[in-house]
Write a protein that holds these residues in place. Sequence first.
Motif, PDB file in Angstrom:
ATOM      1  N   ASP A 159       0.848  -1.195   0.000  1.00  0.00           N
ATOM      2  CA  ASP A 159       0.000   0.000   0.000  1.00  0.00           C
ATOM      3  C   ASP A 159       0.887   1.250   0.000  1.00  0.00           C
ATOM      4  N   HIS A 160       1.568   1.436  -1.113  1.00  0.00           N
ATOM      5  CA  HIS A 160       2.499   2.549  -1.257  1.00  0.00           C
ATOM      6  C   HIS A 160       2.726   2.772  -2.749  1.00  0.00           C
ATOM      7  N   PHE A 161       3.448   3.866  -3.108  1.00  0.00           N
ATOM      8  CA  PHE A 161       3.699   4.099  -4.528  1.00  0.00           C
ATOM      9  C   PHE A 161       5.072   3.596  -4.964  1.00  0.00           C
ATOM     10  N   PHE A 162       5.860   3.075  -4.027  1.00  0.00           N
ATOM     11  CA  PHE A 162       7.111   2.411  -4.387  1.00  0.00           C
ATOM     12  C   PHE A 162       7.484   1.443  -3.278  1.00  0.00           C
ATOM     13  N   CYS A 163       8.448   0.586  -3.537  1.00  0.00           N
ATOM     14  CA  CYS A 163       8.885  -0.397  -2.544  1.00  0.00           C
ATOM     15  C   CYS A 163       9.753   0.302  -1.507  1.00  0.00           C
ATOM     16  N   GLU A 164       9.233   0.465  -0.316  1.00  0.00           N
ATOM     17  CA  GLU A 164       9.973   1.088   0.769  1.00  0.00           C
ATOM     18  C   GLU A 164      10.043   0.115   1.933  1.00  0.00           C
ATOM     19  N   ALA A 165      11.146   0.093   2.620  1.00  0.00           N
ATOM     20  CA  ALA A 165      11.407  -0.908   3.652  1.00  0.00           C
ATOM     21  C   ALA A 165      10.275  -1.050   4.678  1.00  0.00           C
ATOM     22  N   PRO A 166       9.778   0.030   5.293  1.00  0.00           N
ATOM     23  CA  PRO A 166       8.705  -0.133   6.283  1.00  0.00           C
ATOM     24  C   PRO A 166       7.451  -0.789   5.716  1.00  0.00           C
ATOM     25  N   LYS A 169       8.291   5.489  12.983  1.00  0.00           N
ATOM     26  CA  LYS A 169       6.908   5.100  13.254  1.00  0.00           C
ATOM     27  C   LYS A 169       6.313   4.429  12.024  1.00  0.00           C
ATOM     28  N   HIS A 170       6.899   3.287  11.641  1.00  0.00           N
ATOM     29  CA  HIS A 170       6.479   2.603  10.422  1.00  0.00           C
ATOM     30  C   HIS A 170       5.131   1.910  10.572  1.00  0.00           C
ATOM     31  N   GLU A 171       4.563   1.836  11.788  1.00  0.00           N
ATOM     32  CA  GLU A 171       3.308   1.135  11.984  1.00  0.00           C
ATOM     33  C   GLU A 171       2.168   1.754  11.194  1.00  0.00           C
ATOM     34  N   HIS A 172       2.307   3.024  10.822  1.00  0.00           N
ATOM     35  CA  HIS A 172       1.240   3.713  10.101  1.00  0.00           C
ATOM     36  C   HIS A 172       1.408   3.617   8.596  1.00  0.00           C
ATOM     37  N   SER A 173       2.298   2.750   8.121  1.00  0.00           N
ATOM     38  CA  SER A 173       2.515   2.636   6.687  1.00  0.00           C
ATOM     39  C   SER A 173       1.225   2.213   6.004  1.00  0.00           C
ATOM     40  N   GLY A 174       0.944   2.807   4.866  1.00  0.00           N
ATOM     41  CA  GLY A 174      -0.278   2.514   4.121  1.00  0.00           C
ATOM     42  C   GLY A 174      -1.292   3.622   4.229  1.00  0.00           C
ATOM     43  N   HIS A 175      -1.236   4.420   5.291  1.00  0.00           N
ATOM     44  CA  HIS A 175      -2.134   5.548   5.409  1.00  0.00           C
ATOM     45  C   HIS A 175      -1.775   6.594   4.348  1.00  0.00           C
ATOM     46  N   LEU A 176      -2.768   7.373   3.942  1.00  0.00           N
ATOM     47  CA  LEU A 176      -2.513   8.426   2.957  1.00  0.00           C
ATOM     48  C   LEU A 176      -1.473   9.405   3.479  1.00  0.00           C
ATOM     49  N   SER A 177      -1.537   9.719   4.779  1.00  0.00           N
ATOM     50  CA  SER A 177      -0.564  10.649   5.360  1.00  0.00           C
ATOM     51  C   SER A 177       0.853  10.105   5.238  1.00  0.00           C
ATOM     52  N   TYR A 178       1.010   8.791   5.335  1.00  0.00           N
ATOM     53  CA  TYR A 178       2.319   8.125   5.191  1.00  0.00           C
ATOM     54  C   TYR A 178       2.860   8.350   3.783  1.00  0.00           C
ATOM     55  N   LYS A 179       1.988   8.173   2.789  1.00  0.00           N
ATOM     56  CA  LYS A 179       2.415   8.353   1.397  1.00  0.00           C
ATOM     57  C   LYS A 179       2.767   9.813   1.117  1.00  0.00           C
ATOM     58  N   LEU A 180       1.966  10.724   1.666  1.00  0.00           N
ATOM     59  CA  LEU A 180       2.226  12.144   1.452  1.00  0.00           C
ATOM     60  C   LEU A 180       3.538  12.553   2.105  1.00  0.00           C
ATOM     61  N   LEU A 181       3.828  12.024   3.287  1.00  0.00           N
ATOM     62  CA  LEU A 181       5.095  12.321   3.948  1.00  0.00           C
ATOM     63  C   LEU A 181       6.268  11.805   3.117  1.00  0.00           C
ATOM     64  N   SER A 182       6.103  10.626   2.522  1.00  0.00           N
ATOM     65  CA  SER A 182       7.164  10.065   1.690  1.00  0.00           C
ATOM     66  C   SER A 182       7.476  10.952   0.500  1.00  0.00           C
ATOM     67  N   LEU A 183       6.466  11.688   0.027  1.00  0.00           N
ATOM     68  CA  LEU A 183       6.677  12.568  -1.121  1.00  0.00           C
ATOM     69  C   LEU A 183       7.675  13.678  -0.814  1.00  0.00           C
ATOM     70  N   PHE A 184       7.777  14.079   0.461  1.00  0.00           N
ATOM     71  CA  PHE A 184       8.673  15.177   0.801  1.00  0.00           C
ATOM     72  C   PHE A 184      10.126  14.819   0.490  1.00  0.00           C
ATOM     73  N   TYR A 185      10.554  13.598   0.867  1.00  0.00           N
ATOM     74  CA  TYR A 185      11.958  13.257   0.618  1.00  0.00           C
ATOM     75  C   TYR A 185      12.182  12.545  -0.707  1.00  0.00           C
ATOM     76  N   THR A 186      11.118  12.060  -1.357  1.00  0.00           N
ATOM     77  CA  THR A 186      11.303  11.429  -2.668  1.00  0.00           C
ATOM     78  C   THR A 186      11.111  12.396  -3.826  1.00  0.00           C
ATOM     79  N   THR A 187      10.351  13.470  -3.601  1.00  0.00           N
ATOM     80  CA  THR A 187       9.990  14.358  -4.712  1.00  0.00           C
ATOM     81  C   THR A 187      10.228  15.832  -4.426  1.00  0.00           C
ATOM     82  N   VAL A 188       9.734  16.318  -3.289  1.00  0.00           N
ATOM     83  CA  VAL A 188       9.735  17.761  -3.018  1.00  0.00           C
ATOM     84  C   VAL A 188      11.134  18.302  -2.779  1.00  0.00           C
TER      85      VAL A 188
END
Length: 305
Positions: free
Chosen positions: A164-171, A248-267
């Motif tokens: 439940d993510h847009f790329f393969c991330e360890a958590p 705090k990887h327990e929240h992986s899959g939430h929309l907020s998790y994906k949006l946070l990932s965008l900061f270091y992968t894209t922004v």
Amino acid sequence: MERRNYSQVTEFILLGFSTDPIVQVLLFHIFLVLYMTTVAGNLLLIVAVTSDQRLHNSMYIFLANLSFLDIGFTSFTIPKMLINFLREKKSISYAGCFLQMYGFLLLGETECVLLAFMAYDRYIMKTTVCVRMIGASWFTGGVISSVVIYFLYQLQYCELTTVDHFFCEAPSLMKLSCSDSTVLKIVKIVGSFILLLLPISSIFYSYSHIILTVLKIWSSRYKAFSTCISHLIIVILFYGSAIIIYIKHEHSGHLSYKLLSLFYTTVTPMLNPIIYSLRNKDVRGAIKHAWRFEVISNPHVLGSV
């Protein structure tokens, strides 16, 4: 639920952001523009630094390497995401998933260490010291990413292989595991401390001295202060979002998790050349010089524009 070994898994399914075809087409165009902007901005900086002798000092060597890392680890994530936006089945092979993770971790972790060294570049007078720091960044990123990937590869996965993510991330992959991941969690915590908490603490310590010094100087203090604040904002976005995701990887899959990932992968990869370099008059001058040289050497360039 039946368990099966990772070696039997042929692919993972990346859910991404949305299943709506219209939304996916819109996201495709948005991320395509962001990716092209990131690559273009960072390439411009690399060209400027390599082509102008005046920029061959520690600060700009660091920035050129930062740009190389930004191009690299965004290229491990965004192109695959763009392809999946246009595909009905958003799959990635198990080998492709681990290759994506390793490339992303290697380059991303190297950048974490490099940014910490960059906070002290004003103390670095010799190019050899700068090169050693860059080498140390790569070494640290390489060792830790290899250890993480090794332990991830040892995990067993359930029949459910939907990420439940847009790329393969360890958590996200740890969440799918059916086996005991205690050792990997310890490795992840230690790695997060070395690569995230220590560097950001070091950066804040360095910038606190810079800001205090700037506040004591009346001439041009606003410009210097605004530059420091801009750098700190980027640092907070990059490290802050990564700290939340990897601690705090327990929240992986939430929309907020994906949006946070965008900061270091894209922004931040897109903003880094703008904040750190392209506002600098020396860099802009080097880019103009390189462009003029290209036009003089190849007059047909103008005709092709």
